[in-house]
Design a protein around this motif. Structure first.
Motif, PDB file in Angstrom:
ATOM      1  N   ALA A 175       5.967 -13.533  -2.426  1.00  0.00           N
ATOM      2  CA  ALA A 175       7.165 -12.539  -1.439  1.00  0.00           C
ATOM      3  C   ALA A 175       6.747 -11.212  -1.808  1.00  0.00           C
ATOM      4  N   ARG A 176       6.210 -10.671  -2.813  1.00  0.00           N
ATOM      5  CA  ARG A 176       5.955  -9.200  -3.156  1.00  0.00           C
ATOM      6  C   ARG A 176       4.742  -8.927  -2.162  1.00  0.00           C
ATOM      7  N   ARG A 177       3.573  -9.862  -2.063  1.00  0.00           N
ATOM      8  CA  ARG A 177       2.383  -9.685  -1.395  1.00  0.00           C
ATOM      9  C   ARG A 177       2.941  -9.322  -0.061  1.00  0.00           C
ATOM     10  N   GLU A 178       3.851 -10.225   0.595  1.00  0.00           N
ATOM     11  CA  GLU A 178       3.846 -10.189   1.919  1.00  0.00           C
ATOM     12  C   GLU A 178       4.721  -8.863   2.234  1.00  0.00           C
ATOM     13  N   ARG A 179       5.453  -8.560   1.416  1.00  0.00           N
ATOM     14  CA  ARG A 179       6.203  -7.204   1.507  1.00  0.00           C
ATOM     15  C   ARG A 179       5.312  -5.999   1.318  1.00  0.00           C
ATOM     16  N   LEU A 194       4.570 -17.936  -8.807  1.00  0.00           N
ATOM     17  CA  LEU A 194       4.007 -17.826  -7.393  1.00  0.00           C
ATOM     18  C   LEU A 194       4.643 -17.241  -6.231  1.00  0.00           C
ATOM     19  N   LEU A 195       5.800 -17.893  -6.270  1.00  0.00           N
ATOM     20  CA  LEU A 195       6.631 -17.602  -5.282  1.00  0.00           C
ATOM     21  C   LEU A 195       7.077 -16.293  -5.115  1.00  0.00           C
ATOM     22  N   ASP A 196       7.326 -15.704  -6.413  1.00  0.00           N
ATOM     23  CA  ASP A 196       7.734 -14.180  -6.597  1.00  0.00           C
ATOM     24  C   ASP A 196       6.297 -13.288  -6.013  1.00  0.00           C
ATOM     25  N   GLU A 200       2.231  -6.143   2.066  1.00  0.00           N
ATOM     26  CA  GLU A 200       1.320  -6.131   3.260  1.00  0.00           C
ATOM     27  C   GLU A 200       1.778  -5.268   4.529  1.00  0.00           C
ATOM     28  N   ARG A 201       3.029  -5.710   4.468  1.00  0.00           N
ATOM     29  CA  ARG A 201       3.995  -4.966   5.726  1.00  0.00           C
ATOM     30  C   ARG A 201       3.853  -3.395   5.564  1.00  0.00           C
ATOM     31  N   GLU A 202       3.862  -2.870   4.029  1.00  0.00           N
ATOM     32  CA  GLU A 202       3.798  -1.623   3.939  1.00  0.00           C
ATOM     33  C   GLU A 202       2.370  -0.896   3.686  1.00  0.00           C
ATOM     34  N   GLY A 203       1.362  -1.984   3.862  1.00  0.00           N
ATOM     35  CA  GLY A 203       0.087  -1.565   3.552  1.00  0.00           C
ATOM     36  C   GLY A 203      -0.546  -1.403   2.365  1.00  0.00           C
ATOM     37  N   ARG A 204       0.152  -1.726   1.380  1.00  0.00           N
ATOM     38  CA  ARG A 204      -0.452  -1.859  -0.181  1.00  0.00           C
ATOM     39  C   ARG A 204      -0.615  -3.247  -0.603  1.00  0.00           C
ATOM     40  N   PRO A 205      -1.813  -3.443  -1.447  1.00  0.00           N
ATOM     41  CA  PRO A 205      -2.245  -4.410  -2.065  1.00  0.00           C
ATOM     42  C   PRO A 205      -1.162  -4.999  -3.243  1.00  0.00           C
ATOM     43  N   ILE A 206      -1.124  -6.166  -3.683  1.00  0.00           N
ATOM     44  CA  ILE A 206      -0.013  -6.472  -4.930  1.00  0.00           C
ATOM     45  C   ILE A 206      -1.141  -6.894  -6.120  1.00  0.00           C
TER      46      ILE A 206
END
Length: 72
Positions: free
Chosen positions: A14-18, A9-11, A20-26
């Motif tokens: 973190a990937r989602r946050e990154r 979940l933590l991973d 979103e900054r790049e404008g892509r969903p995870i």
């Protein structure tokens, strides 16, 4: 929640946050939530509430530090 699930979940967060900054969903985020029995809406609300609380507590700590500096 097992420790491995927590790390997954933590991973994912973190990937989602990154992303979103790049404008892509995870895509890998939802399967983790599903395995934990948490809906995306529940998770979003929890993250938002926690973020607001953290920001509020951080502001209080900064005010206390500023007051302590003035008292020295």
């Amino acid at each position: 929640m097992r420790f491995v699930e927590f790390l997954e979940l933590l991973d994912a967060v973190a990937r989602r946050e990154r992303s979103e900054r790049e404008g892509r969903p995870i895509d890998s985020f939802l399967p983790v939530l599903e395995r934990l029995g948490v809906s995306a809406a529940q998770w979003e609300e929890t993250v938002q509430v926690t973020s607001r609380r953290f920001a509020r507590e951080l502001a209080i700590m900064e005010q206390m530090a500023e007051e302590a500096r003035r008292c020295d």
